[in-house]
Design a protein around this motif. Structure first.
Motif, PDB file in Angstrom:
ATOM      1  N   PHE A 114       0.863  -1.170   0.000  1.00  0.00           N
ATOM      2  CA  PHE A 114       0.000   0.000   0.000  1.00  0.00           C
ATOM      3  C   PHE A 114       0.902   1.223   0.000  1.00  0.00           C
ATOM      4  N   ILE A 115       0.613   2.171  -0.896  1.00  0.00           N
ATOM      5  CA  ILE A 115       1.318   3.449  -0.903  1.00  0.00           C
ATOM      6  C   ILE A 115       0.274   4.494  -0.553  1.00  0.00           C
ATOM      7  N   ARG A 116       0.464   5.191   0.565  1.00  0.00           N
ATOM      8  CA  ARG A 116      -0.505   6.218   0.966  1.00  0.00           C
ATOM      9  C   ARG A 116       0.181   7.577   0.942  1.00  0.00           C
ATOM     10  N   LEU A 117      -0.456   8.523   0.250  1.00  0.00           N
ATOM     11  CA  LEU A 117       0.102   9.862   0.112  1.00  0.00           C
ATOM     12  C   LEU A 117      -0.783  10.837   0.877  1.00  0.00           C
ATOM     13  N   TYR A 118      -0.151  11.704   1.655  1.00  0.00           N
ATOM     14  CA  TYR A 118      -0.871  12.652   2.514  1.00  0.00           C
ATOM     15  C   TYR A 118      -0.660  14.061   1.982  1.00  0.00           C
ATOM     16  N   PHE A 119      -1.769  14.794   1.801  1.00  0.00           N
ATOM     17  CA  PHE A 119      -1.678  16.136   1.222  1.00  0.00           C
ATOM     18  C   PHE A 119      -2.466  17.156   2.045  1.00  0.00           C
ATOM     19  N   TYR A 120      -1.823  18.280   2.335  1.00  0.00           N
ATOM     20  CA  TYR A 120      -2.516  19.425   2.919  1.00  0.00           C
ATOM     21  C   TYR A 120      -2.208  20.636   2.042  1.00  0.00           C
ATOM     22  N   PRO A 121      -3.114  20.976   1.111  1.00  0.00           N
ATOM     23  CA  PRO A 121      -2.845  22.108   0.230  1.00  0.00           C
ATOM     24  C   PRO A 121      -2.929  23.407   1.015  1.00  0.00           C
ATOM     25  N   SER A 122      -1.931  24.243   0.845  1.00  0.00           N
ATOM     26  CA  SER A 122      -1.862  25.470   1.636  1.00  0.00           C
ATOM     27  C   SER A 122      -0.880  26.389   0.934  1.00  0.00           C
ATOM     28  N   ASN A 123      -0.859  27.653   1.326  1.00  0.00           N
ATOM     29  CA  ASN A 123       0.273  28.498   0.952  1.00  0.00           C
ATOM     30  C   ASN A 123       1.410  28.112   1.888  1.00  0.00           C
ATOM     31  N   TYR A 124       2.590  27.931   1.348  1.00  0.00           N
ATOM     32  CA  TYR A 124       3.716  27.520   2.181  1.00  0.00           C
ATOM     33  C   TYR A 124       4.703  28.677   2.329  1.00  0.00           C
ATOM     34  N   THR A 125       5.304  28.773   3.489  1.00  0.00           N
ATOM     35  CA  THR A 125       6.202  29.888   3.794  1.00  0.00           C
ATOM     36  C   THR A 125       7.426  29.882   2.877  1.00  0.00           C
ATOM     37  N   ASN A 126       7.978  31.056   2.639  1.00  0.00           N
ATOM     38  CA  ASN A 126       9.194  31.236   1.840  1.00  0.00           C
ATOM     39  C   ASN A 126       9.059  30.734   0.418  1.00  0.00           C
ATOM     40  N   LEU A 127       7.841  30.730  -0.107  1.00  0.00           N
ATOM     41  CA  LEU A 127       7.644  30.293  -1.473  1.00  0.00           C
ATOM     42  C   LEU A 127       6.986  31.419  -2.249  1.00  0.00           C
ATOM     43  N   ASN A 128       7.416  31.593  -3.480  1.00  0.00           N
ATOM     44  CA  ASN A 128       6.764  32.589  -4.317  1.00  0.00           C
ATOM     45  C   ASN A 128       5.494  32.037  -4.957  1.00  0.00           C
ATOM     46  N   PHE A 129       5.246  30.785  -4.732  1.00  0.00           N
ATOM     47  CA  PHE A 129       4.049  30.153  -5.299  1.00  0.00           C
ATOM     48  C   PHE A 129       2.895  30.261  -4.318  1.00  0.00           C
ATOM     49  N   THR A 130       1.695  30.264  -4.839  1.00  0.00           N
ATOM     50  CA  THR A 130       0.533  30.116  -3.964  1.00  0.00           C
ATOM     51  C   THR A 130      -0.053  28.731  -4.170  1.00  0.00           C
ATOM     52  N   ASP A 131      -0.985  28.379  -3.299  1.00  0.00           N
ATOM     53  CA  ASP A 131      -1.552  27.030  -3.327  1.00  0.00           C
ATOM     54  C   ASP A 131      -2.103  26.643  -4.700  1.00  0.00           C
ATOM     55  N   SER A 132      -2.611  27.628  -5.429  1.00  0.00           N
ATOM     56  CA  SER A 132      -3.222  27.303  -6.728  1.00  0.00           C
ATOM     57  C   SER A 132      -2.186  27.014  -7.806  1.00  0.00           C
ATOM     58  N   ASN A 133      -0.894  27.199  -7.505  1.00  0.00           N
ATOM     59  CA  ASN A 133       0.140  26.929  -8.494  1.00  0.00           C
ATOM     60  C   ASN A 133       0.598  25.472  -8.471  1.00  0.00           C
ATOM     61  N   SER A 134      -0.035  24.662  -7.636  1.00  0.00           N
ATOM     62  CA  SER A 134       0.411  23.281  -7.528  1.00  0.00           C
ATOM     63  C   SER A 134      -0.385  22.375  -8.457  1.00  0.00           C
ATOM     64  N   SER A 135       0.330  21.645  -9.298  1.00  0.00           N
ATOM     65  CA  SER A 135      -0.282  20.670 -10.206  1.00  0.00           C
ATOM     66  C   SER A 135       0.822  19.702 -10.569  1.00  0.00           C
ATOM     67  N   PHE A 136       0.581  18.419 -10.356  1.00  0.00           N
ATOM     68  CA  PHE A 136       1.711  17.506 -10.532  1.00  0.00           C
ATOM     69  C   PHE A 136       1.303  16.074 -10.827  1.00  0.00           C
ATOM     70  N   THR A 137       2.329  15.295 -11.155  1.00  0.00           N
ATOM     71  CA  THR A 137       2.203  13.875 -11.491  1.00  0.00           C
ATOM     72  C   THR A 137       2.940  13.069 -10.435  1.00  0.00           C
TER      73      THR A 137
END
Ligand SMILES: *[C@@H]1O[C@H](CO)[C@@H](O)[C@H](O)[C@H]1NC(C)=O
Ligand SMILES: *[C@@H]1O[C@H](CO)[C@@H](O)[C@H](O)[C@H]1NC(C)=O
Ligand SMILES: *[C@@H]1O[C@H](CO)[C@@H](O)[C@H](O)[C@H]1NC(C)=O
Ligand SMILES: *[C@@H]1O[C@H](CO)[C@@H](O)[C@H](O)[C@H]1NC(C)=O
Ligand SMILES: *[C@@H]1O[C@H](CO)[C@@H](O)[C@H](O)[C@H]1NC(C)=O
Ligand SMILES: *[C@@H]1O[C@H](CO)[C@@H](O)[C@H](O)[C@H]1NC(C)=O
Ligand SMILES: *[C@@H]1O[C@H](CO)[C@@H](O)[C@H](O)[C@H]1NC(C)=O
Ligand SMILES: *[C@@H]1O[C@H](CO)[C@@H](O)[C@H](O)[C@H]1NC(C)=O
Ligand SMILES: *[C@@H]1O[C@H](CO)[C@@H](O)[C@H](O)[C@H]1NC(C)=O
Ligand SMILES: *[C@@H]1O[C@H](CO)[C@@H](O)[C@H](O)[C@H]1NC(C)=O
Ligand SMILES: *[C@@H]1O[C@H](CO)[C@@H](O)[C@H](O)[C@H]1NC(C)=O
Ligand SMILES: *[C@@H]1O[C@H](CO)[C@@H](O)[C@H](O)[C@H]1NC(C)=O
Length: 479
Positions: A114-137
Motif C-alpha cells: 500500500f502506498i498512501r500519500l498525505y496532502f494538505y494544500p496550503s500556501n507555504y512559507t518562503n515560497l513565491n508560489f501560492t496554493d493554486s500553483n500546484s499541479s503535478f504527477t
C-alpha cells in the motif's frame, strides 16, 4: 407452517428487533494485528530526521537526511502559512516542495505494497508560489498514480482541509521509486507532499484463492487481478458500524469509513452489532487481514418488515471515474441469532442494476460453517469512457430472494470496498477533477430526511408486531 411454529417465528423476529433496536454499539476490544508487515514506512516529508508521533501513536521519521531521499538539494522543505489546530501536526504541518522531478527511493522486499500519500494544500512559507500553483504527477515505475493533480481543487471538492490517497502496487524488485513531477506544459507549477506511507501487504487481490478471478458483472468473462495490476482505493466502508482508524485495522493500516453517507434511497435499513456470543471465525481462505473483526462484527440489513423489504432494494452508491475497471469487494457474515441455518436469509446482489449473485445464502456459502463465518465476494465492473460524463455512479443493491421461500425476507452486508484498476497504459489518473464529495453532500441531506421516515417505519412495525404477538398469545390462551 402450523400456528406454534409461526408463533415461534414471530417471537424470534420480535426478539431480533428488540435486540437490534435496544442495543448500543459495544466498544469491541481490538487485538487483531495478526499480520505484521515487512515494511511499515512513515515518512514525514519536510521534517527533520528523528521521530515524531501522530495522534494515533504511530511514529513518523523526517525525510531530511533520510536514506529514502538521498538528494533533496533541488527541493525545499516548508511549513504551511495557515496553521490550524484542527489539522493533525504529523504529517501535515511540514511539506516537501518540488519544482523539478524528484524521486524517493525506498528499499523494500518484492511484493504488494500500500502506498498512501498525505496532502494538505496550503500556501507555504518562503515560497513565491501560492496554493493554486500546484499541479503535478506522481508515478511508481510504469504506473501513473496521479496526473495533473491539484490537491487544492480536490480537497475543495471534498469540502475538507486535507486528504490521503491510497494505492496498491506490486513491486517486483528491491526498490520502490516514487516520483513527483510538476505538471509539464504549465508555467511555474510545483509538486508537494506532506507524508508518504508504505506498508507491505499479503496477496489480498491476486492470491491463489478461489476469488482471484472475479467475474465481470453482466458478462460470463472474468478479469484476472495479477501482479501487474495497480489499484487505487475509491471507498472502504465498515457497513453498519463506525469508522475504523488505521491502528484498529488487522495489520494493514487501512481506514474503514462509516457507510451511511453512501446509502441511497428511501429506506436505509437497520444497523446492528454482532451477538455477544458470536465470534468471527477466520480461516486459511479468509484470514483476519482480509478485514478486521470490527468490520465483520457490524452489519446493515433491510429491516424487520418483509413487505417493506420486498418493495425496495438496500442500495449504496459511490462516484467513480469513467474509463476504468473497478473491483467491488463485498464482505458478508451472519452475526445475529436466529440466522444460523441454510435458507434462513437469502438475497440477490445487483451491481449497476445487473445481477451479480442470485440467491446468496451466506450460511450455505460457508458450507454450513454457520454464524460468525465471514466471506467476501469480488466483482468487476467496467465504466466505458463516454463523452457524456467523466463521473459516474456505481450502484450496489441487495434484495430478498424468495424463490426458495427462506425464513426471512431480508438481506445484509458487513463491509464494502471499491478499487479502481489501472487502465491498459498503466494509468490510474482521471481526466477531470473528481467531484465525489459534492455529490455526497447532497446525498447526506437526502439521507437525513429519509432517516426520520425509516425510524418512523421501524417504530410502527415494532408496535404492530408487539400487538400481533400479544393478540396471538391471547387467542391461544382463549382456546
Ligand atoms: C493479543 O495479542 C497478543 C500478541 O499479539 C497475545 O499475546 C494476547 O494473548 C492477545 N490477547 C487476546 C485477548 O487475544
Ligand atoms: C480552522 O479550521 C476550521 C475547520 O475547517 C475552521 O472553521 C476555522 O476557521 C479554521 N481556523 C483558522 C484560524 O483558519
Ligand atoms: C494563498 O495565497 C493566495 C494569494 O495571496 C490567496 O489568494 C489564497 O487565498 C491563499 N490561500 C489560503 C488557503 O490562504
Ligand atoms: C521569490 O521572488 C523573489 C523576487 O521575485 C526572489 O528574490 C526570491 O529568490 C524568490 N524566492 C524563491 C524561494 O524562489
Ligand atoms: C491538465 O489540466 C489542464 C487544465 O487544468 C488541461 O488543460 C490539461 O489538458 C491537463 N493535462 C492532462 C495531461 O490531463
Ligand atoms: C530506482 O531508482 C534507482 C536510482 O535511480 C535505480 O538505480 C533503480 O534501478 C530504480 N528502481 C526501479 C525499480 O526502477
Ligand atoms: C500562480 O498561478 C497564478 C494563476 O494561475 C499565476 O498568475 C502566477 O503567475 C503563478 N505564480 C507563479 C509564481 O508562477
Ligand atoms: C509481485 O510480483 C512478483 C514478480 O513480478 C511476483 O513474483 C510476486 O508473486 C508478486 N507478488 C504478489 C503479492 O502478487
Ligand atoms: C449466550 O451465552 C450465554 C452464556 O454462555 C448463554 O446463557 C446464552 O444462552 C447464549 N445465547 C445464545 C443466543 O446462544
Ligand atoms: C477517455 O477519452 C478521452 C477522449 O475521448 C481520452 O483523451 C482519454 O485518454 C480517455 N481516457 C481513458 C481512461 O481511456
Ligand atoms: C440503476 O437504476 C436506477 C433507477 O432505476 C437508475 O437511476 C440508475 O441510473 C441505474 N444505474 C445504472 C448504473 O444503470
Ligand atoms: C494494468 O497495467 C498493466 C501494466 O501496464 C497491464 O498489463 C494491465 O493489463 C493493466 N490492467 C488493465 C485492467 O488494463
Amino acid at each position: 407452517m402450523n400456528t406454534h411454529e409461526s408463533n415461534r417465528h414471530w417471537f424470534s423476529l420480535l426478539l431480533v428487533i428488540v435486540t437490534v433496536t435496544t442495543s448500543i454499539y459495544p466498544i469491541i476490544a481490538q487485538n487483531s494485528t495478526t499480520y505484521v508487515p515487512a515494511e511499515n514506512i512513515l515518512l514525514n516529508c519536510g521534517a527533520p530526521s528523528g521521530k515524531l508521533y501522530a495522534l494515533d501513536g504511530r511514529a513518523w521519521g523526517g525525510d531530511i537526511r533520510s536514506n529514502y531521499a538521498p538528494a533533496i538539494k533541488n527541493t525545499v522543505s516548508a511549513i504551511p502559512s495557515n496553521q490550524n489546530s484542527s489539522i493533525p501536526t504529523v504529517p501535515y504541518m511540514t511539506a516537501r516542495i518540488f519544482q523539478t522531478k524528484f524521486t524517493y527511493t525506498f528499499p523494500v522486499t518484492p511484493g504488494r505494497k500500500f502506498i498512501r500519500l498525505y496532502f494538505y494544500p496550503s500556501n507555504y512559507t518562503n515560497l513565491n508560489f501560492t496554493d493554486s500553483n500546484s499541479s503535478f504527477t506522481v508515478s511508481v515505475g510504469s504506473y501513473t498514480l496521479l496526473r495533473n493533480f491539484s490537491a487544492l481543487l480536490t480537497t475543495q471538492a471534498m469540502n475538507r482541509d486535507y486528504m490521503t490517497k491510497e494505492f496498491s502496487v506490486n513491486v517486483s524488485s528491491n526498490t520502490l521509486n516514487l516520483t513527483f513531477a510538476p505538471s509539464s506544459g504549465k508555467e511555474n507549477t510545483f509538486a508537494f507532499v506532506n507524508g508518504i506511507e508504505i506498508v507491505s501487504t499479503p496477496q489480498i487481490f491476486d492470491g491463489s484463492d478461489t476469488f482471484s478471478q472475479p467475474q465481470i458483472v453482466g458478462t460470463t468473462s472474468t478479469l484476472t487481478i495479477d501482479e501487474h495490476t495497480a489499484l487505487e482505493t475509491v471507498v472502504r466502508l465498515n457497513v453498519g458500524g463506525q469508522s475504523v482508524s488505521p491502528v484498529d485495522d488487522s495489520g494493514l493500516y487501512r481506514e474503514w469509513d462509516d457507510d451511511s453517507p453512501y446509502i441511497y434511497g428511501a429506506v436505509v435499513g437497520m444497523t446492528y452489532p454482532k451477538d455477544p456470543n458470536v465470534t468471527i471465525k477466520y480461516s486459511d481462505t479468509i484470514p483476519e487481514y482480509i478485514a478486521p473483526p470490527v468490520v465483520y462484527g457490524t452489519a446493515r440489513s433491510m429491516g424487520p418488515n418483509a413487505l417493506v423489504n420486498l418493495n425496495y432494494k438496500l442500495t449504496w452508491i459511490a462516484t467513480v471515474d469513467a474509463g476504468f475497471y473497478y473491483l467491488v469487494r463485498l464482505h458478508f457474515c451472519e452475526i445475529i441469532y436466529p440466522v444460523t441455518k441454510v435458507n434462513m436469509r437469502v438475497f440477490d446482489v445487483f451491481i449497476n442494476n445487473m445481477t451479480a449473485v442470485q440467491g446468496l445464502d451466506v450460511i450455505a456459502y460457508t458450507e454450513g460453517g454457520g454464524i460468525g463465518v465471514p466471506i467476501y465476494l469480488d466483482f468487476i465492473v467496467f465504466f466505458p469512457n463516454t463523452s457524456a460524463s467523466s463521473q459516474q455512479d456505481l450502484w450496489i443493491a441487495l434484495h430478498p430472494d424468495i424463490s426458495n421461500k427462506p425464513v426471512y425476507y431480508n438481506a445484509e452486508l458487513n463491509g464494502l470496498e471499491i478499487f479502481k484498476l489501472n487502465d491498459s497504459t498503466g494509468n490510474l489518473y482521471a481526466q477531470k477533477l473528481s467531484k465525489q464529495q459534492t455529490v455526497d453532500t447532497g446525498k447526506k441531506k437526502r439521507i437525513r430526511r429519509f432517516l426520520f421516515i425509516s425510524i418512523g417505519v421501524a417504530g410502527a412495525v415494532l408496535l404492530i408486531l408487539l400487538l400481533a404477538y400479544a393478540l396471538r398469545h391471547w387467542r391461544r390462551r382463549q382456546n
